[in-house]
Write a protein that holds these residues in place. Structure first.
Motif, mmCIF file in Angstrom:
data_model
loop_
_atom_site.group_PDB
_atom_site.id
_atom_site.type_symbol
_atom_site.label_atom_id
_atom_site.label_comp_id
_atom_site.label_asym_id
_atom_site.label_seq_id
_atom_site.Cartn_x
_atom_site.Cartn_y
_atom_site.Cartn_z
ATOM 1 N N ASN A 140 0.786 -1.231 0.061
ATOM 2 C CA ASN A 140 0.162 0.054 -0.056
ATOM 3 C C ASN A 140 0.790 1.282 0.050
ATOM 4 O O ASN A 140 0.601 2.217 0.622
ATOM 5 C CB ASN A 140 -0.980 0.115 1.053
ATOM 6 C CG ASN A 140 -1.906 -1.247 1.171
ATOM 7 O OD1 ASN A 140 -1.741 -1.990 2.088
ATOM 8 N ND2 ASN A 140 -2.688 -1.562 0.484
ATOM 9 N N ASN A 141 1.981 1.125 -0.589
ATOM 10 C CA ASN A 141 2.709 2.572 -0.869
ATOM 11 C C ASN A 141 2.591 2.993 -2.199
ATOM 12 O O ASN A 141 2.387 2.400 -3.302
ATOM 13 C CB ASN A 141 4.251 2.210 -0.757
ATOM 14 C CG ASN A 141 4.492 1.515 0.677
ATOM 15 O OD1 ASN A 141 4.641 2.141 1.752
ATOM 16 N ND2 ASN A 141 4.885 0.123 0.948
ATOM 17 N N CYS A 142 2.825 4.270 -2.265
ATOM 18 C CA CYS A 142 2.764 4.985 -3.392
ATOM 19 C C CYS A 142 4.110 5.988 -3.512
ATOM 20 O O CYS A 142 4.241 6.930 -2.562
ATOM 21 C CB CYS A 142 1.476 5.854 -3.588
ATOM 22 S SG CYS A 142 1.439 6.804 -5.056
ATOM 23 N N VAL A 162 3.400 7.363 1.506
ATOM 24 C CA VAL A 162 3.210 8.213 0.167
ATOM 25 C C VAL A 162 4.253 9.202 -0.088
ATOM 26 O O VAL A 162 4.763 10.098 0.824
ATOM 27 C CB VAL A 162 2.067 8.978 0.127
ATOM 28 C CG1 VAL A 162 2.042 10.024 -1.093
ATOM 29 C CG2 VAL A 162 0.706 8.030 0.082
ATOM 30 N N ALA A 163 5.177 8.970 -0.882
ATOM 31 C CA ALA A 163 6.362 9.747 -1.184
ATOM 32 C C ALA A 163 6.480 10.041 -2.809
ATOM 33 O O ALA A 163 6.582 9.590 -3.416
ATOM 34 C CB ALA A 163 7.768 8.903 -0.901
ATOM 35 N N ILE A 164 6.082 11.508 -2.986
ATOM 36 C CA ILE A 164 6.435 12.251 -4.094
ATOM 37 C C ILE A 164 7.380 13.114 -4.315
ATOM 38 O O ILE A 164 7.101 14.251 -3.746
ATOM 39 C CB ILE A 164 4.951 12.483 -4.620
ATOM 40 C CG1 ILE A 164 3.968 11.352 -4.413
ATOM 41 C CG2 ILE A 164 4.784 12.912 -5.943
ATOM 42 C CD1 ILE A 164 2.657 11.835 -4.948
ATOM 43 N N GLY A 165 8.401 12.877 -5.301
ATOM 44 C CA GLY A 165 9.262 13.801 -5.500
ATOM 45 C C GLY A 165 10.782 13.476 -5.256
ATOM 46 O O GLY A 165 10.907 12.319 -4.528
ATOM 47 N N TYR A 166 11.888 13.945 -5.745
ATOM 48 C CA TYR A 166 13.045 13.644 -5.765
ATOM 49 C C TYR A 166 13.480 13.527 -4.148
ATOM 50 O O TYR A 166 13.343 14.500 -3.286
ATOM 51 C CB TYR A 166 14.017 14.429 -6.266
ATOM 52 C CG TYR A 166 15.489 14.108 -6.181
ATOM 53 C CD1 TYR A 166 16.289 13.114 -7.059
ATOM 54 C CD2 TYR A 166 16.100 14.920 -5.322
ATOM 55 C CE1 TYR A 166 17.353 12.949 -6.988
ATOM 56 C CE2 TYR A 166 17.748 14.363 -5.142
ATOM 57 C CZ TYR A 166 18.372 13.534 -5.964
ATOM 58 O OH TYR A 166 19.532 13.189 -5.981
ATOM 59 N N SER A 187 3.557 7.358 6.769
ATOM 60 C CA SER A 187 4.128 8.827 6.429
ATOM 61 C C SER A 187 3.821 9.207 5.284
ATOM 62 O O SER A 187 3.852 8.593 4.108
ATOM 63 C CB SER A 187 5.636 8.887 6.980
ATOM 64 O OG SER A 187 5.849 8.587 8.331
ATOM 65 N N ILE A 188 3.853 10.633 5.085
ATOM 66 C CA ILE A 188 3.639 11.066 3.709
ATOM 67 C C ILE A 188 4.637 12.291 3.594
ATOM 68 O O ILE A 188 5.069 13.008 4.488
ATOM 69 C CB ILE A 188 2.236 11.933 3.687
ATOM 70 C CG1 ILE A 188 1.287 10.844 3.805
ATOM 71 C CG2 ILE A 188 2.278 12.716 2.514
ATOM 72 C CD1 ILE A 188 -0.265 11.579 4.101
ATOM 73 N N GLY A 189 5.355 12.381 2.344
ATOM 74 C CA GLY A 189 6.368 13.315 2.121
ATOM 75 C C GLY A 189 6.165 13.717 0.624
ATOM 76 O O GLY A 189 6.209 12.887 -0.434
ATOM 77 N N ILE A 190 5.642 14.993 0.286
ATOM 78 C CA ILE A 190 5.482 15.484 -0.820
ATOM 79 C C ILE A 190 6.490 16.750 -1.288
ATOM 80 O O ILE A 190 6.176 17.708 -0.658
ATOM 81 C CB ILE A 190 3.942 15.648 -1.440
ATOM 82 C CG1 ILE A 190 2.924 14.425 -1.006
ATOM 83 C CG2 ILE A 190 3.566 16.353 -2.737
ATOM 84 C CD1 ILE A 190 1.691 14.848 -1.195
ATOM 85 N N GLY A 226 8.814 -0.965 11.183
ATOM 86 C CA GLY A 226 7.821 -1.561 11.629
ATOM 87 C C GLY A 226 6.818 -0.706 12.537
ATOM 88 O O GLY A 226 5.837 -1.042 12.754
ATOM 89 N N ALA A 227 7.173 0.114 12.948
ATOM 90 C CA ALA A 227 6.558 1.059 13.827
ATOM 91 C C ALA A 227 5.709 2.237 12.959
ATOM 92 O O ALA A 227 5.814 2.266 11.560
ATOM 93 C CB ALA A 227 7.197 1.827 14.833
ATOM 94 N N SER A 228 4.790 2.872 13.399
ATOM 95 C CA SER A 228 4.050 3.955 12.500
ATOM 96 C C SER A 228 4.824 5.448 12.631
ATOM 97 O O SER A 228 4.928 5.676 14.097
ATOM 98 C CB SER A 228 2.822 3.942 12.848
ATOM 99 O OG SER A 228 2.064 2.760 12.432
ATOM 100 N N GLY A 229 5.080 6.029 11.703
ATOM 101 C CA GLY A 229 5.630 7.317 12.012
ATOM 102 C C GLY A 229 4.789 8.551 12.060
ATOM 103 O O GLY A 229 4.829 9.463 12.722
ATOM 104 N N TYR A 230 3.499 8.369 11.090
ATOM 105 C CA TYR A 230 2.554 9.583 10.999
ATOM 106 C C TYR A 230 2.876 10.842 10.754
ATOM 107 O O TYR A 230 2.536 11.988 11.319
ATOM 108 C CB TYR A 230 1.641 9.421 12.402
ATOM 109 C CG TYR A 230 0.918 8.127 12.781
ATOM 110 C CD1 TYR A 230 0.324 7.513 11.465
ATOM 111 C CD2 TYR A 230 1.191 7.626 13.987
ATOM 112 C CE1 TYR A 230 -0.515 6.151 11.802
ATOM 113 C CE2 TYR A 230 0.454 6.259 14.030
ATOM 114 C CZ TYR A 230 -0.416 5.614 13.043
ATOM 115 O OH TYR A 230 -0.951 4.449 13.061
ATOM 116 N N ASN A 231 4.238 10.876 10.322
ATOM 117 C CA ASN A 231 4.719 12.237 9.810
ATOM 118 C C ASN A 231 4.328 12.654 8.539
ATOM 119 O O ASN A 231 4.014 11.947 7.475
ATOM 120 C CB ASN A 231 6.277 12.319 9.966
ATOM 121 C CG ASN A 231 6.902 12.259 11.078
ATOM 122 O OD1 ASN A 231 6.616 12.984 12.001
ATOM 123 N ND2 ASN A 231 7.802 11.178 11.291
ATOM 124 N N THR A 232 3.987 14.092 8.412
ATOM 125 C CA THR A 232 3.574 14.720 6.975
ATOM 126 C C THR A 232 4.439 15.769 6.730
ATOM 127 O O THR A 232 4.312 16.888 7.474
ATOM 128 C CB THR A 232 1.929 14.939 6.973
ATOM 129 O OG1 THR A 232 1.293 13.807 7.181
ATOM 130 C CG2 THR A 232 1.570 15.677 5.865
#
Length: 211
Positions: free
Chosen positions: A97-99, A115-119, A130-133, A146-152
């Motif tokens: 379930n990663n993008c 979700v990670a979008i960008g160089y 976690s999400i990084g755009i 294995g843990a949840s980061g929940y960083n955006t």
């Protein structure tokens, strides 16, 4: 019209200079590129892989879409991943379930639900959710596998800036969790801070559980 037999380990393949460059081994799979996909054993279905050696280690993983040279080569049982770009998702084996889109994005961990979008977006992240755009968004964050980061982190270098603004010195986030960085060069004063929110270009959050 080109009509070839169903792919097996020995038939139903298109080759170039002796190397298989297209086959559909398994159920509803499409593999394009030298060494893309496996041609033996049982593998998951509904995968699409385009590029040399893409999904070359796949076992039970299903519904993965990968594009790029060697992208998704390590992936075995992970499913429902969308991975595009050189070295993107390079360490995902069983994660799902990663993008991740962009060179070096989400390249270091066996992640799930990121979700990670960008160089370089989420380049060093080891944890999940976690999400990084944006360019270099959250690239320095590591966390615990294995843990949840929940960083955006959204914006150029968000969560990673080390600038000094209004007497506060930002540091690159490393192990912090549940942080929200919205805007270019947003950061916090602690690499391990939690529940910190910075909004707006160059904003720095100084205290846990605050904006």
């Amino acid at each position: 019209t080109i009509d070839i037999a169903a792919t097996t380990s020995t038939a139903g393949q298109i080759t170039q200079a002796g190397s298989v460059i297209l086959h559909t081994y398994g159920s509803q799979n499409v593999f394009i590129g030298s060494g893309a996909g496996r041609l033996s054993g049982t593998i998951g279905g509904a995968n699409v892989a385009i590029g040399r050696a893409t999904l070359g280690s796949l076992t039970s993983g299903a519904r993965n879409n990968v594009i790029g040279d060697g992208v998704g080569f390590a992936l075995t049982s992970g499913s429902d991943n969308n991975i595009i770009g050189q070295a993107s998702g390079g360490a995902i084996l069983t994660g799902s379930n990663n993008c991740t889109i962009g060179t070096n994005s989400l390249k270091s961990g066996n992640n799930t639900a990121c979700v990670a979008i960008g160089y370089n977006a989420l380049r060093d992240v080891l944890n999940n959710s976690s999400i990084g755009i944006g360019f270099n968004a959250g690239y320095s964050i590591t966390g615990t596998a294995g843990a949840s980061g929940y960083n955006t982190c959204i914006g150029d270098s968000s969560g990673t800036a080390t600038s000094i603004v209004g007497g506060l010195t930002g540091v690159a986030m490393l192990t912090g969790t549940s942080n929200t960085m919205l805007g270019a060069k947003t950061s916090a004063t602690s690499s391990s801070g939690t529940y910190r929110t910075a909004i707006g270009c160059d904003s720095i959050c100084a205290v846990n559980n605050s904006i």
